[in-house]
Design a protein around this motif. Structure first.
Motif, PDB file in Angstrom:
ATOM      1  N   LEU A   8       0.831  -1.206   0.000  1.00  0.00           N
ATOM      2  CA  LEU A   8       0.000   0.000   0.000  1.00  0.00           C
ATOM      3  C   LEU A   8       0.862   1.251   0.000  1.00  0.00           C
ATOM      4  CD1 LEU A   8      -2.804   1.342   0.258  1.00  0.00           C
ATOM      5  CD2 LEU A   8      -2.536   1.172   2.722  1.00  0.00           C
ATOM      6  N   VAL A   9       1.926   1.250   0.807  1.00  0.00           N
ATOM      7  CA  VAL A   9       2.830   2.403   0.856  1.00  0.00           C
ATOM      8  C   VAL A   9       3.478   2.630  -0.506  1.00  0.00           C
ATOM      9  CG1 VAL A   9       4.958   3.260   1.893  1.00  0.00           C
ATOM     10  CG2 VAL A   9       3.246   2.174   3.324  1.00  0.00           C
ATOM     11  N   ALA A  10       3.900   1.542  -1.163  1.00  0.00           N
ATOM     12  CA  ALA A  10       4.527   1.664  -2.489  1.00  0.00           C
ATOM     13  C   ALA A  10       3.539   2.210  -3.503  1.00  0.00           C
ATOM     14  CB  ALA A  10       5.057   0.304  -2.933  1.00  0.00           C
ATOM     15  N   ARG A  11       2.297   1.731  -3.459  1.00  0.00           N
ATOM     16  CA  ARG A  11       1.286   2.231  -4.406  1.00  0.00           C
ATOM     17  C   ARG A  11       0.969   3.698  -4.149  1.00  0.00           C
ATOM     18  NH1 ARG A  11      -3.780  -1.521  -4.715  1.00  0.00           N
ATOM     19  NH2 ARG A  11      -4.340   0.031  -6.259  1.00  0.00           N
ATOM     20  N   LEU A  12       0.889   4.080  -2.858  1.00  0.00           N
ATOM     21  CA  LEU A  12       0.628   5.492  -2.537  1.00  0.00           C
ATOM     22  C   LEU A  12       1.764   6.391  -3.021  1.00  0.00           C
ATOM     23  CD1 LEU A  12      -0.931   5.260   1.019  1.00  0.00           C
ATOM     24  CD2 LEU A  12      -2.065   5.926  -1.078  1.00  0.00           C
ATOM     25  N   ASP A  13       3.015   5.926  -2.850  1.00  0.00           N
ATOM     26  CA  ASP A  13       4.156   6.705  -3.337  1.00  0.00           C
ATOM     27  C   ASP A  13       4.115   6.850  -4.849  1.00  0.00           C
ATOM     28  OD1 ASP A  13       5.077   7.029  -0.781  1.00  0.00           O
ATOM     29  OD2 ASP A  13       6.564   5.405  -0.895  1.00  0.00           O
ATOM     30  N   LEU A  14       3.726   5.779  -5.545  1.00  0.00           N
ATOM     31  CA  LEU A  14       3.618   5.828  -7.004  1.00  0.00           C
ATOM     32  C   LEU A  14       2.535   6.812  -7.440  1.00  0.00           C
ATOM     33  CD1 LEU A  14       4.658   4.481  -9.631  1.00  0.00           C
ATOM     34  CD2 LEU A  14       2.762   2.874  -9.416  1.00  0.00           C
ATOM     35  N   ILE A  15       1.396   6.784  -6.749  1.00  0.00           N
ATOM     36  CA  ILE A  15       0.300   7.707  -7.089  1.00  0.00           C
ATOM     37  C   ILE A  15       0.710   9.150  -6.812  1.00  0.00           C
ATOM     38  CG2 ILE A  15      -2.030   8.413  -6.408  1.00  0.00           C
ATOM     39  CD1 ILE A  15      -2.646   5.414  -6.002  1.00  0.00           C
ATOM     40  N   LYS A  16       1.409   9.382  -5.671  1.00  0.00           N
ATOM     41  CA  LYS A  16       1.874  10.739  -5.364  1.00  0.00           C
ATOM     42  C   LYS A  16       2.844  11.238  -6.427  1.00  0.00           C
ATOM     43  CE  LYS A  16       1.471  10.565  -0.332  1.00  0.00           C
ATOM     44  NZ  LYS A  16       2.223  10.477   0.927  1.00  0.00           N
ATOM     45  N   ALA A  17       3.762  10.370  -6.863  1.00  0.00           N
ATOM     46  CA  ALA A  17       4.727  10.770  -7.904  1.00  0.00           C
ATOM     47  C   ALA A  17       4.014  11.078  -9.210  1.00  0.00           C
ATOM     48  CB  ALA A  17       5.748   9.658  -8.104  1.00  0.00           C
ATOM     49  N   ARG A  18       3.005  10.269  -9.563  1.00  0.00           N
ATOM     50  CA  ARG A  18       2.263  10.506 -10.807  1.00  0.00           C
ATOM     51  C   ARG A  18       1.499  11.833 -10.738  1.00  0.00           C
ATOM     52  NH1 ARG A  18      -1.647   6.111 -11.570  1.00  0.00           N
ATOM     53  NH2 ARG A  18       0.211   4.827 -11.643  1.00  0.00           N
ATOM     54  N   LEU A  19       0.861  12.101  -9.592  1.00  0.00           N
ATOM     55  CA  LEU A  19       0.130  13.360  -9.441  1.00  0.00           C
ATOM     56  C   LEU A  19       1.068  14.565  -9.489  1.00  0.00           C
ATOM     57  CD1 LEU A  19      -2.464  12.435  -6.683  1.00  0.00           C
ATOM     58  CD2 LEU A  19      -2.915  12.909  -9.085  1.00  0.00           C
ATOM     59  N   ALA A  20       2.251  14.428  -8.859  1.00  0.00           N
ATOM     60  CA  ALA A  20       3.226  15.523  -8.898  1.00  0.00           C
ATOM     61  C   ALA A  20       3.712  15.759 -10.323  1.00  0.00           C
ATOM     62  CB  ALA A  20       4.400  15.209  -7.978  1.00  0.00           C
ATOM     63  N   ASN A  21       3.904  14.685 -11.084  1.00  0.00           N
ATOM     64  CA  ASN A  21       4.345  14.815 -12.476  1.00  0.00           C
ATOM     65  C   ASN A  21       3.269  15.487 -13.323  1.00  0.00           C
ATOM     66  OD1 ASN A  21       6.075  14.534 -14.631  1.00  0.00           O
ATOM     67  ND2 ASN A  21       5.425  12.455 -15.096  1.00  0.00           N
ATOM     68  N   GLU A  22       2.001  15.093 -13.124  1.00  0.00           N
ATOM     69  CA  GLU A  22       0.907  15.732 -13.863  1.00  0.00           C
ATOM     70  C   GLU A  22       0.810  17.215 -13.524  1.00  0.00           C
ATOM     71  OE1 GLU A  22      -2.663  13.566 -13.074  1.00  0.00           O
ATOM     72  OE2 GLU A  22      -1.974  11.778 -14.149  1.00  0.00           O
ATOM     73  N   GLU A  23       0.963  17.554 -12.252  1.00  0.00           N
ATOM     74  CA  GLU A  23       0.925  18.956 -11.831  1.00  0.00           C
ATOM     75  C   GLU A  23       2.067  19.743 -12.468  1.00  0.00           C
ATOM     76  OE1 GLU A  23      -0.644  22.225  -9.872  1.00  0.00           O
ATOM     77  OE2 GLU A  23      -1.490  20.217  -9.993  1.00  0.00           O
ATOM     78  N   TYR A  24       3.255  19.135 -12.518  1.00  0.00           N
ATOM     79  CA  TYR A  24       4.407  19.791 -13.135  1.00  0.00           C
ATOM     80  C   TYR A  24       4.168  20.009 -14.633  1.00  0.00           C
ATOM     81  CZ  TYR A  24       9.102  20.491 -14.934  1.00  0.00           C
ATOM     82  OH  TYR A  24      10.189  20.991 -15.584  1.00  0.00           O
ATOM     83  N   ASN A  25       3.631  18.981 -15.304  1.00  0.00           N
ATOM     84  CA  ASN A  25       3.350  19.118 -16.737  1.00  0.00           C
ATOM     85  C   ASN A  25       2.298  20.185 -16.994  1.00  0.00           C
ATOM     86  OD1 ASN A  25       5.191  17.175 -17.454  1.00  0.00           O
ATOM     87  ND2 ASN A  25       3.708  15.508 -17.439  1.00  0.00           N
ATOM     88  N   LYS A  26       1.310  20.283 -16.103  1.00  0.00           N
ATOM     89  CA  LYS A  26       0.276  21.309 -16.262  1.00  0.00           C
ATOM     90  C   LYS A  26       0.877  22.706 -16.102  1.00  0.00           C
ATOM     91  CE  LYS A  26      -3.625  20.570 -14.106  1.00  0.00           C
ATOM     92  NZ  LYS A  26      -4.638  20.549 -13.019  1.00  0.00           N
ATOM     93  N   MET A  27       1.835  22.848 -15.150  1.00  0.00           N
ATOM     94  CA  MET A  27       2.447  24.167 -14.923  1.00  0.00           C
ATOM     95  C   MET A  27       3.384  24.567 -16.059  1.00  0.00           C
ATOM     96  SD  MET A  27       3.226  24.307 -10.808  1.00  0.00           S
ATOM     97  CE  MET A  27       4.792  23.596 -11.060  1.00  0.00           C
ATOM     98  N   THR A  28       4.018  23.584 -16.707  1.00  0.00           N
ATOM     99  CA  THR A  28       5.046  23.909 -17.702  1.00  0.00           C
ATOM    100  C   THR A  28       4.601  23.647 -19.137  1.00  0.00           C
ATOM    101  OG1 THR A  28       5.993  21.694 -17.495  1.00  0.00           O
ATOM    102  CG2 THR A  28       6.907  23.430 -16.084  1.00  0.00           C
ATOM    103  N   ARG A  29       3.294  23.448 -19.380  1.00  0.00           N
ATOM    104  CA  ARG A  29       2.883  23.112 -20.744  1.00  0.00           C
ATOM    105  C   ARG A  29       3.028  24.284 -21.713  1.00  0.00           C
ATOM    106  NH1 ARG A  29      -2.801  22.536 -18.765  1.00  0.00           N
ATOM    107  NH2 ARG A  29      -3.610  24.627 -18.828  1.00  0.00           N
TER     108      ARG A  29
END
Length: 199
Positions: free
Chosen positions: A90-111
């Protein structure tokens, strides 16, 4: 969840007095439990079940003090909550989801950021448009000059059939060149106006 009281000195004193009474009809089981609690040193707990039995006895016997008076300087015993260890999957999946959300947020800011930016004044695409625009202006001016020179040459050469004298041939060539130059200048201004007027 609380299941006992942490008893204070007042409780111990009153219950000791109650236990020392020889004529009290305190049940033997309750007497033993209370004597164990009173004899303990340090932090002593009174379970709710024993407190209920004591209250029932005090109200049944008509004693002059009540349970809440006994527990006046006591407090609730709140046991520490032991957290279960977290599931590593569960911890590994949560870390993966957090990383994916952070990446999407970064892509949205820098598009809207262009990585081909040449300097602060603009991008390479803007520079290319400016070069094409300057090239078009240079070609247009060169075309204008070639047209005037060719008109003068053609008029001068063609006027030899009409005029035999050189000054007359030059004047006729200048007049023809002026008319063609003004027409070409009119077309040039209209073209430049159209290019500058575009959004």
């Amino acid at each position: 969840m609380a299941s006992a009281f942490v008893v204070g000195d007042q409780f111990k004193v009153r219950v000791t007095e109650l236990l020392e009474e020889t004529d009290s009809s305190l049940p033997e089981g309750l007497r033993q439990k209370l004597s164990v609690i009173v004899e303990k040193t340090g932090q002593t707990t009174l379970p709710f079940s024993i407190a209920r039995q004591l209250k029932k006895y005090l109200t049944g016997q008509g004693h002059p003090f009540y349970l809440h008076e006994l527990l006046e300087d006591s407090s609730l015993h709140l046991p520490e909550i032991v957290k279960a260890p977290r599931n590593p999957e569960l911890v590994a999946r949560l870390d993966l989801i957090k990383a994916r959300l952070a990446n999407e947020e970064y892509n949205k800011m820098t598009r809207n950021v262009n990585n081909q930016e040449m300097n602060r004044n603009g991008t390479l695409a803007d520079f290319g448009r400016e070069v094409r625009s300057a090239k078009a202006v240079v070609v247009t001016v060169f075309n204008f000059l070639v047209t005037i020179v060719a008109t003068f040459a053609c008029s001068y050469m063609g006027s030899q059939y009409l005029f035999t004298e050189t000054p007359a041939r030059v004047v006729s060539a200048v007049i023809a060149t002026s008319v063609v130059g003004l027409a070409e200048l009119f077309v040039l201004v209209r073209t430049m106006e159209g290019e500058l007027g575009e959004p």
